[in-house]
Design a protein around this motif. Structure first.
Motif, PDB file in Angstrom:
ATOM      1  N   ASP A   1      49.696  38.054  52.337  1.00  9.06           N
ATOM      2  CA  ASP A   1      50.349  37.338  51.255  1.00  9.06           C
ATOM      3  C   ASP A   1      50.843  35.997  51.773  1.00  9.06           C
ATOM      4  O   ASP A   1      51.074  35.817  52.976  1.00  9.06           O
ATOM      5  CB  ASP A   1      51.514  38.134  50.677  1.00  9.06           C
ATOM      6  N   LEU A   2      50.996  35.070  50.852  1.00 10.81           N
ATOM      7  CA  LEU A   2      51.585  33.764  51.127  1.00 10.81           C
ATOM      8  C   LEU A   2      53.017  33.740  50.621  1.00 10.81           C
ATOM      9  O   LEU A   2      53.341  34.374  49.619  1.00 10.81           O
ATOM     10  CB  LEU A   2      50.789  32.649  50.433  1.00 10.81           C
TER      11      LEU A   2
ATOM     12  N   ARG B   1      53.859  27.855  52.340  1.00 13.42           N
ATOM     13  CA  ARG B   1      53.909  27.295  53.695  1.00 13.42           C
ATOM     14  C   ARG B   1      53.490  28.282  54.780  1.00 13.42           C
ATOM     15  O   ARG B   1      53.094  27.873  55.871  1.00 13.42           O
ATOM     16  CB  ARG B   1      55.318  26.789  53.996  1.00 13.42           C
ATOM     17  N   PHE B   2      53.586  29.593  54.489  1.00 10.30           N
ATOM     18  CA  PHE B   2      53.299  30.582  55.523  1.00 10.30           C
ATOM     19  C   PHE B   2      52.440  31.710  54.953  1.00 10.30           C
ATOM     20  O   PHE B   2      52.625  32.135  53.808  1.00 10.30           O
ATOM     21  CB  PHE B   2      54.590  31.162  56.102  1.00 10.30           C
ATOM     22  N   LEU B   3      51.517  32.181  55.789  1.00  8.46           N
ATOM     23  CA  LEU B   3      50.655  33.312  55.461  1.00  8.46           C
ATOM     24  C   LEU B   3      50.957  34.441  56.446  1.00  8.46           C
ATOM     25  O   LEU B   3      51.034  34.212  57.655  1.00  8.46           O
ATOM     26  CB  LEU B   3      49.184  32.914  55.571  1.00  8.46           C
ATOM     27  N   TYR B   4      51.119  35.656  55.892  1.00  9.26           N
ATOM     28  CA  TYR B   4      51.370  36.822  56.731  1.00  9.26           C
ATOM     29  C   TYR B   4      50.330  37.897  56.418  1.00  9.26           C
ATOM     30  O   TYR B   4      49.893  38.033  55.269  1.00  9.26           O
ATOM     31  CB  TYR B   4      52.768  37.384  56.481  1.00  9.26           C
ATOM     32  N   ALA B   5      49.945  38.639  57.452  1.00 14.84           N
ATOM     33  CA  ALA B   5      48.983  39.724  57.269  1.00 14.84           C
ATOM     34  C   ALA B   5      49.387  40.919  58.111  1.00 14.84           C
ATOM     35  O   ALA B   5      49.890  40.773  59.235  1.00 14.84           O
ATOM     36  CB  ALA B   5      47.572  39.269  57.656  1.00 14.84           C
ATOM     37  N   LEU B   6      49.169  42.099  57.573  1.00 14.59           N
ATOM     38  CA  LEU B   6      49.467  43.348  58.256  1.00 14.59           C
ATOM     39  C   LEU B   6      48.272  43.769  59.093  1.00 14.59           C
ATOM     40  O   LEU B   6      47.145  43.855  58.593  1.00 14.59           O
ATOM     41  CB  LEU B   6      49.791  44.436  57.226  1.00 14.59           C
ATOM     42  N   ASP B   7      48.504  44.022  60.373  1.00 12.07           N
ATOM     43  CA  ASP B   7      47.502  44.634  61.241  1.00 12.07           C
ATOM     44  C   ASP B   7      47.915  46.093  61.398  1.00 12.07           C
ATOM     45  O   ASP B   7      48.833  46.417  62.161  1.00 12.07           O
ATOM     46  CB  ASP B   7      47.444  43.927  62.594  1.00 12.07           C
ATOM     47  N   ALA B   8      47.244  46.954  60.667  1.00 12.50           N
ATOM     48  CA  ALA B   8      47.650  48.352  60.631  1.00 12.50           C
ATOM     49  C   ALA B   8      47.384  49.071  61.946  1.00 12.50           C
ATOM     50  O   ALA B   8      48.127  49.982  62.315  1.00 12.50           O
ATOM     51  CB  ALA B   8      46.923  49.069  59.496  1.00 12.50           C
ATOM     52  N   ASP B   9      46.322  48.689  62.663  1.00 10.59           N
ATOM     53  CA  ASP B   9      46.001  49.390  63.904  1.00 10.59           C
ATOM     54  C   ASP B   9      46.961  49.046  65.035  1.00 10.59           C
ATOM     55  O   ASP B   9      47.323  49.908  65.838  1.00 10.59           O
ATOM     56  CB  ASP B   9      44.560  49.095  64.318  1.00 10.59           C
ATOM     57  N   SER B  10      47.380  47.781  65.120  1.00 12.24           N
ATOM     58  CA  SER B  10      48.352  47.413  66.157  1.00 12.24           C
ATOM     59  C   SER B  10      49.789  47.559  65.662  1.00 12.24           C
ATOM     60  O   SER B  10      50.730  47.337  66.421  1.00 12.24           O
ATOM     61  CB  SER B  10      48.115  45.971  66.619  1.00 12.24           C
ATOM     62  N   ARG B  11      49.930  47.910  64.374  1.00  3.92           N
ATOM     63  CA  ARG B  11      51.243  48.172  63.760  1.00  3.92           C
ATOM     64  C   ARG B  11      52.133  46.929  63.808  1.00  3.92           C
ATOM     65  O   ARG B  11      53.315  47.000  64.069  1.00  3.92           O
ATOM     66  CB  ARG B  11      51.898  49.374  64.431  1.00  3.92           C
ATOM     67  N   GLN B  12      51.529  45.773  63.500  1.00  2.00           N
ATOM     68  CA  GLN B  12      52.247  44.510  63.534  1.00  2.00           C
ATOM     69  C   GLN B  12      51.982  43.693  62.276  1.00  2.00           C
ATOM     70  O   GLN B  12      50.985  43.897  61.584  1.00  2.00           O
ATOM     71  CB  GLN B  12      51.793  43.661  64.730  1.00  2.00           C
ATOM     72  N   VAL B  13      52.882  42.750  62.027  1.00  2.22           N
ATOM     73  CA  VAL B  13      52.647  41.696  61.045  1.00  2.22           C
ATOM     74  C   VAL B  13      52.388  40.404  61.824  1.00  2.22           C
ATOM     75  O   VAL B  13      53.163  40.045  62.703  1.00  2.22           O
ATOM     76  CB  VAL B  13      53.857  41.507  60.109  1.00  2.22           C
ATOM     77  N   PHE B  14      51.284  39.727  61.485  1.00  4.02           N
ATOM     78  CA  PHE B  14      50.955  38.440  62.093  1.00  4.02           C
ATOM     79  C   PHE B  14      51.284  37.328  61.106  1.00  4.02           C
ATOM     80  O   PHE B  14      51.152  37.510  59.883  1.00  4.02           O
ATOM     81  CB  PHE B  14      49.472  38.373  62.465  1.00  4.02           C
ATOM     82  N   GLY B  15      51.692  36.171  61.623  1.00  2.00           N
ATOM     83  CA  GLY B  15      52.048  35.055  60.771  1.00  2.00           C
ATOM     84  C   GLY B  15      51.370  33.766  61.175  1.00  2.00           C
ATOM     85  O   GLY B  15      51.094  33.535  62.362  1.00  2.00           O
ATOM     86  N   TRP B  16      51.097  32.913  60.174  1.00  2.00           N
ATOM     87  CA  TRP B  16      50.505  31.598  60.379  1.00  2.00           C
ATOM     88  C   TRP B  16      51.216  30.584  59.484  1.00  2.00           C
ATOM     89  O   TRP B  16      51.599  30.906  58.353  1.00  2.00           O
ATOM     90  CB  TRP B  16      49.019  31.579  60.008  1.00  2.00           C
ATOM     91  N   SER B  17      51.370  29.372  59.961  1.00  2.00           N
ATOM     92  CA  SER B  17      51.810  28.291  59.088  1.00  2.00           C
ATOM     93  C   SER B  17      50.574  27.665  58.457  1.00  2.00           C
ATOM     94  O   SER B  17      49.489  27.656  59.052  1.00  2.00           O
ATOM     95  CB  SER B  17      52.600  27.233  59.873  1.00  2.00           C
ATOM     96  N   VAL B  18      50.730  27.177  57.242  1.00  2.00           N
ATOM     97  CA  VAL B  18      49.618  26.582  56.497  1.00  2.00           C
ATOM     98  C   VAL B  18      49.769  25.070  56.536  1.00  2.00           C
ATOM     99  O   VAL B  18      50.781  24.519  56.087  1.00  2.00           O
ATOM    100  CB  VAL B  18      49.600  27.077  55.037  1.00  2.00           C
ATOM    101  N   GLY B  19      48.766  24.393  57.080  1.00  2.00           N
ATOM    102  CA  GLY B  19      48.828  22.950  57.236  1.00  2.00           C
ATOM    103  C   GLY B  19      47.867  22.204  56.337  1.00  2.00           C
ATOM    104  O   GLY B  19      47.346  22.758  55.351  1.00  2.00           O
ATOM    105  N   ALA B  20      47.623  20.960  56.659  1.00  2.00           N
ATOM    106  CA  ALA B  20      46.721  20.114  55.876  1.00  2.00           C
ATOM    107  C   ALA B  20      45.329  20.721  55.833  1.00  2.00           C
ATOM    108  O   ALA B  20      44.840  21.271  56.825  1.00  2.00           O
ATOM    109  CB  ALA B  20      46.684  18.716  56.481  1.00  2.00           C
TER     110      ALA B  20
END
Length: 342
Positions: A294-295, A300-319
């Motif tokens: 989801d954004l 400004r930020f995108l997050y995704a669930l990695d179910a196998d590593s049991r983590q949430v990863f995040g990215w900033s959204v740029g130009a």
């Protein structure tokens, strides 16, 4: 519900059989997540990793409430998130194994995968109230993946993986559904989808999990019907399943479960799709598990669930829709599913 707004947050459901919870991560100005804390939502998950759906944890349009489907207890939880701390507001029965929910202007529809069917509810100050006569059966064995409203609320869309079909229902002023229109998907195994603000429907296609066959198609929507615009634009990745549109409606981000990549597609003014970057973001290179995404509401930020590593990863959204990794945050249950961000 109170009118003040909660701090921005990321929500993930635990999907645990003995008591479903929502894990709440608070977001900082630079996008980093902190202070994860679970709250019980009153229902039970199915306790199985990789809940096969998009939309099992979703925010209402005003961002003030969270809908959580409980696939194990056959109900939906409503969680108020409009104050300093989330508040569980009870559960409402709907059907067998609900795995996706959507809301528009107080009208809620839930996708049940055990029946399979869709059923309607009204969002009220006291919780969710079922709408009499709203349940509509889907084709047996259709393996539905997601339910979602068109941007103006005039149509309700369901993707059917096994049937390779997209079903669209007109929505009446009373919240009841009209007769469905069922169209063949441009590609095999239509899964998650997202809309642009002008109503272009973007559907990812998993192609039966075949290696390197992931693709996305776009459709024009008018009068409750869907018409192909771009058919099966491949990204060279595998097991594409989830989709989200950028705040400016120029880009579609899709997650590829089998190889932990996020692909970026450019969306044309006519709704056409062009593959912009097959690996705009990567969770853990070469590993499986990246799924629900989801954004944030400001884009400004995108997050995704990695179910196998049991983590949430995040990215900033740029130009130009570029993604820059900002970190990961873990210790989620192995059964974690769904992700929504404010």
């Amino acid at each position: 519900m109170r009118t003040d707004r909660a701090p921005t947050a990321v929500y993930v459901q635990s999907n645990e059989r003995d008591g479903n919870q929502v894990v709440v991560f608070r977001t900082s100005p630079n996008g980093a997540l902190s202070d994860p804390g679970p709250i019980a939502v009153g229902g039970g998950g199915d306790g199985v990793p990789h809940l096969a759906s998009q939309g099992c944890t979703t925010l209402t349009g005003d961002g003030r409430a969270l809908l959580v489907t409980n696939a194990g207890s056959d109900d939906v939880s409503l969680v108020a998130v409009d104050g300093a701390a989330p508040r569980a507001m009870g559960t409402t029965s709907c059907g067998s194994a609900p795995k996706s929910a959507t809301e528009h202007d107080g009208l809620v529809y839930v996708l049940n995968t055990g029946d399979p069917s869709v059923c309607g509810m009204r969002l009220t100050a006291g919780g969710l109230e079922p709408i009499s006569g709203s349940t509509r059966a889907l084709a047996a064995g259709s393996d539905p993946a997601q339910v979602g409203f068109s941007p103006d609320g005039s149509a309700l869309v369901v993707t059917e993986r096994s049937a390779n079909a997209i079903v669209s229902y007109p929505v009446g002023s009373d919240g009841l559904l009209g007769e469905p229109l069922k169209r063949s998907s441009s590609g095999q195994t239509p899964y998650g989808f997202a809309f642009t603000d002008d109503g272009t429907l973007l559907v990812v296609e998993a192609f039966g999990a075949a290696k390197g066959k992931a693709a996305t198609s776009s459709y024009a929507t008018e009068g409750g019907d869907v018409t192909p615009v771009s058919a099966s634009i491949g990204n060279g990745r595998s097991e594409i399943c989830w989709a989200v549109v950028s705040d400016d409606n120029r880009y579609l981000y899709t997650t590829n479960f089998a190889d932990s990549g996020i692909s970026r597609y450019a969306i044309g003014d006519d709704g056409s799709l062009t593959l912009d970057d097959p690996a705009a973001g990567v969770g853990i290179e070469g590993h499986t598990g990246l799924r629900d995404e989801d954004l944030t509401s400001d884009g400004r930020f995108l997050y995704a669930l990695d179910a196998d590593s049991r983590q949430v990863f995040g990215w900033s959204v740029g130009a130009g829709g570029a993604l820059s990794a900002i970190g990961s945050w873990g210790q989620l249950p192995a059964t974690a599913a769904g992700l929504a961000a404010t």
